[in-house]
Write a protein that holds these residues in place. Structure first.
Motif, mmCIF file in Angstrom:
data_model
loop_
_atom_site.group_PDB
_atom_site.id
_atom_site.type_symbol
_atom_site.label_atom_id
_atom_site.label_comp_id
_atom_site.label_asym_id
_atom_site.label_seq_id
_atom_site.Cartn_x
_atom_site.Cartn_y
_atom_site.Cartn_z
ATOM 1 N N LEU A 1 -18.638 39.468 22.864
ATOM 2 C CA LEU A 1 -18.804 39.036 24.246
ATOM 3 C C LEU A 1 -17.894 37.851 24.559
ATOM 4 N N GLY A 2 -17.806 36.909 23.594
ATOM 5 C CA GLY A 2 -16.966 35.743 23.804
ATOM 6 C C GLY A 2 -15.491 36.100 23.909
ATOM 7 N N LEU A 3 -15.026 36.969 23.018
ATOM 8 C CA LEU A 3 -13.616 37.378 23.031
ATOM 9 C C LEU A 3 -13.280 38.145 24.309
ATOM 10 N N ARG A 4 -14.165 39.043 24.719
ATOM 11 C CA ARG A 4 -13.902 39.808 25.939
ATOM 12 C C ARG A 4 -13.875 38.895 27.164
ATOM 13 N N SER A 5 -14.810 37.949 27.205
ATOM 14 C CA SER A 5 -14.837 37.026 28.337
ATOM 15 C C SER A 5 -13.596 36.145 28.355
#
Length: 368
Positions: free
Chosen positions: A164-168
């Motif tokens: 989630l962090g990388l995609r955001s």
């Protein structure tokens, strides 16, 4: 027994505050304002010394010399410290991501709080540090191979949070025109199949009987019956609950979602309000859910997520199981995505995902 334990803790806390105040007045006197920084420094010298309550008392008496640096948000301070540990260029790029999430970028949107940004950055911190040690000078150099290597070996909640962090991070920076491509676009979040899993009926049936406290019962019915996520449980205000009309209004960004309480939830909510008023009659905290610490705190903080988890029987989680099971059950009964959107305030994509999961036969033959 629980009420007695809380009473003992409150008496012990009061005694610690009196001891801290006595030491301060002995050394500093009461003729001049006392520095807030000195109070916090004193509290660090012993486990039985309290700073926050003493500062609030001296502030009300007009003899506290406040230190602005101590009133910065804890999460903001942590974010600034984390960014400062990165190379300058990487720190600047990640900082632009933080600003964009705060709705201070090229495009306006719903501003996220620093408490919501911190978990994302915490999951990204080891990856960003590893990239910096590998002589990566800019996030523009990151490829799909780097992203795959970062999540390789991760599993469960840790993998989900990192994905989630990388995609955001990359989706936001591409929209802000900081990077040219999104190497994390292909990452899957959650389980490989992405299918919601229901809670066993016997486990859910026994949960309410096992929950004895008024707070635990309120948390359980709001999560299991009305699918209220954990971050919303912490921010609901007492004025949002209208027992006369049987409604609970929840603020979701710029939208308002109204829950219509059935008899069980209505009774449990009334029991909690009665307990809350009897337990902390002098509380001015506007939040519906309060704890021993937050009820009488003049700063009116929200309760921690740990408190909510501890009041739910073991084997259940507020977000991953209870809320998911409630939406999945409704989807199996109605197969109507519009009804799911109205009941739970979810998006069209999420509603269709649950309907597809509950009724796979309806979409099994669709072309892919």
């Amino acid at each position: 027994m629980t009420a007695r334990v809380e009473q003992i803790r409150e008496e012990r806390s009061c005694s610690d505050c009196v001891r801290t105040l006595s030491i301060l007045l002995y050394w500093c006197g009461a003729q001049a304002a006392i520095s807030e920084r000195e109070i916090h420094d004193l509290a660090r010298t012993g486990p039985d010394l309290k700073a926050k309550t003493v500062c609030q008392f001296l502030r009300d008496q007009g003899i506290l010399l406040q230190d602005p640096n101590l009133h910065r948000a804890i999460d903001l301070t942590w974010i600034d410290t984390t960014l400062a540990a990165l190379p300058e260029n990487l720190a600047d790029e990640v900082g632009q991501w933080v600003k964009a999430l705060r709705s201070r970028g090229r495009h306006e949107g719903e501003a996220r709080g620093y408490d919501a940004i911190r978990p994302y950055l915490a999951s990204l911190q080891p990856v960003l540090t590893a990239w910096a040690e590998a002589a990566v000078l800019s996030l523009r150099e990151i490829t799909r191979h780097h992203v795959d290597a970062a999540v390789d070996g991760q599993s469960g909640r840790a993998r989900r949070q990192l994905a989630l962090g990388l995609r955001s991070l990359f989706r936001t920076l591409k929209r802000e025109r900081v990077v040219f491509r999104d190497p994390a676009q292909h990452l899957r979040v959650g389980s490989p199949t992405g299918i919601p899993k229901p809670v066993p009926s016997d486990l859910l049936a026994n949960a309410l009987r096992q929950t004895k406290t008024p707070l635990g019962r309120l948390i359980l019915v709001l999560a299991a019956v009305h699918a209220v996520p954990v971050h919303e449980l912490r921010t609901i205000l007492t004025c949002d609950l209208d027992l006369a009309r049987g409604t609970l209004v929840i603020c979701r960004g710029l939208r308002w979602h109204t829950l219509h309480l059935e008899e069980l939830t209505h009774q449990i909510a009334a029991d909690w309000l009665d307990y809350r008023h009897r337990r902390w009659p002098a509380s001015a905290n506007p939040r519906l859910i309060v704890s021993q610490r937050s009820a009488l705190d003049p700063d009116h903080p929200a309760v921690g997520k740990t408190l909510l988890r501890d009041n739910v029987p073991q084997g259940l989680t507020l977000v991953g199981r209870l809320r998911q099971d409630r939406i999945l059950t409704e989807a199996a009964e109605t197969a109507d995505p519009l009804r799911l959107m109205r009941l739970f305030g979810i998006t069209e994509k999420t509603a269709m995902h649950y309907v597809t999961t509950a009724h796979p036969e309806r979409t099994a033959k669709l072309p892919r």
